[in-house]
Design a protein around this motif. Structure first.
Motif, short mmCIF file in Angstrom:
data_model
loop_
_atom_site.label_atom_id
_atom_site.label_comp_id
_atom_site.label_asym_id
_atom_site.label_seq_id
_atom_site.Cartn_x
_atom_site.Cartn_y
_atom_site.Cartn_z
N ARG A 1 0.88 -1.17 0.00
CA ARG A 1 0.00 0.00 0.00
C ARG A 1 0.91 1.21 0.00
NH1 ARG A 1 -5.74 0.73 2.42
NH2 ARG A 1 -5.56 -1.50 2.80
N ARG B 1 0.31 4.50 -0.31
CA ARG B 1 -0.11 5.75 0.32
C ARG B 1 -1.17 5.44 1.38
NH1 ARG B 1 -5.11 7.18 -1.59
NH2 ARG B 1 -5.72 6.39 -3.65
N THR C 1 -4.61 5.62 3.29
CA THR C 1 -5.97 5.86 2.85
C THR C 1 -6.88 6.07 4.05
OG1 THR C 1 -6.34 3.47 2.78
CG2 THR C 1 -5.74 4.54 0.72
N ALA D 1 -8.21 3.82 -5.01
CA ALA D 1 -7.73 3.75 -6.40
C ALA D 1 -6.25 4.11 -6.46
CB ALA D 1 -8.55 4.68 -7.28
N GLY D 2 -5.46 3.25 -7.07
CA GLY D 2 -4.03 3.50 -7.22
C GLY D 2 -3.23 3.44 -5.94
N ARG E 1 0.70 -1.30 -5.14
CA ARG E 1 1.63 -1.66 -6.20
C ARG E 1 2.27 -3.00 -5.86
NH1 ARG E 1 6.75 2.43 -5.15
NH2 ARG E 1 7.51 1.43 -3.24
N ALA F 1 -8.97 -2.91 -6.00
CA ALA F 1 -7.77 -2.10 -6.26
C ALA F 1 -6.52 -2.97 -6.20
CB ALA F 1 -7.68 -0.96 -5.25
N ALA G 1 -3.88 -3.75 -9.45
CA ALA G 1 -2.42 -3.63 -9.41
C ALA G 1 -1.75 -4.94 -9.82
CB ALA G 1 -1.98 -3.22 -8.01
N ALA H 1 -2.16 -5.49 -13.58
CA ALA H 1 -1.27 -4.57 -14.30
C ALA H 1 0.17 -5.07 -14.27
CB ALA H 1 -1.36 -3.18 -13.68
#
Length: 266
Positions: free
Chosen positions: A176, A178, A180, A196-197, A200, A227, A231, A234
């Motif tokens: 994670r 950032r 939230t 969202a985002g 990673r 979410a 990731a 992606a």
């Protein structure tokens, strides 16, 4: 009981909680986590296990909701867009499960995570979610939240489930990136925007063309695991499955009209 030590004040708190639980188990006979009835082993008495209403029988192949006959979608998920392929849930988020999750997340009762993880692992035995020996990843906490709590409750659950299933658990691969806001007071759209985002994959090559099983404690709208799945895909994951201890299918309101203060939902 396995005790994992790591750097930082939070990890020391986690180790101290585990030592405390081990000492208490040694001094006092094991008892039901909910009603304190003496047991031969750790976990739940028969009455409290029944009260958890573990989901059995046909489920939706997509969201895991109980259905009359197995189907690819159901009324719970037909109008929802998921980045993950399938989900399986141990129990509805009823009053008994609410108490257990509160013990785990806000009272430092790390043994609850182990017991719930073992139960989830047993429920996943022979399931399509584990048929391809997936890589198991817990939903991560941001570093600040983990230091505050002392441990990641989803990691405790994933570790115990992985042991039952004989699967590898990688606790640091999904990150994670950032902090939230807590999801508790947010509507479905705000929850999606909040996470969202936010995730990673630390080493994308390790999930390339792999089947991944993401484990969380409670899934409400699915925003957080969605979410995470975004990731992972992606980064090249072939399939992403989700397993959770609880989900309030068809009802996003807390049981009996109340939720313990600070209870965060995903």
């Amino acid at each position: 009981m396995q005790i994992t030590w790591g750097p930082g004040k939070g990890d020391l708190k986690n180790g101290a909680a585990a030592v405390r639980d081990a000492i208490l188990d040694f001094i006092y006979p094991p008892h039901c986590l909910l009603c304190r009835t003496p047991l031969e082993g750790s976990g739940f008495c028969a009455a409290c296990w029944a009260g958890l209403e573990a989901i059995v029988g046909p489920r939706c192949l997509r969201c895991g909701c109980p259905v009359e006959s197995e189907a690819a979608t159901c009324g719970n998920c037909a109008d929802k867009l998921f980045n993950f392929n399938r989900m399986c849930v141990l129990s509805p988020f009823n009053f008994s499960m609410q108490r257990l999750i509160h013990m785990l997340k806000y009272q430092g009762r790390t043994s609850v995570g182990r017991v719930l993880g073992e139960a989830l692992g047993e429920a996943l035995k022979g399931d399509v979610l584990t048929a391809e020996a997936p890589l198991v990843l817990p939903v991560p906490l941001h570093g600040s939240r983990r230091r505050e709590r002392g441990y990641n409750q989803s990691a405790l659950i994933a570790r115990a489930a992985g042991t039952v299933l004989g699967l590898s658990v990688r606790e640091r691969m999904l990150q994670r990136i950032r902090p939230t806001r807590t999801q508790t007071a947010l509507d479905a759209e705000s929850r999606r925007a909040n996470v969202a985002g936010a995730f990673r994959v630390k080493a994308p090559h390790r999930v390339q063309d792999r089947t991944v099983l993401v484990i969380d404690d409670v899934v409400t709208t699915g925003a957080t695991v969605n979410a995470c799945a975004a990731a992972l895909k992606a980064a090249g994951a072939r399939q992403v499955y989700v397993a959770a201890v609880a989900c309030p299918y068809f009802d996003e309101k807390p049981p009996h009209g109340s939720r313990p203060a600070g209870m965060e939902m995903h």
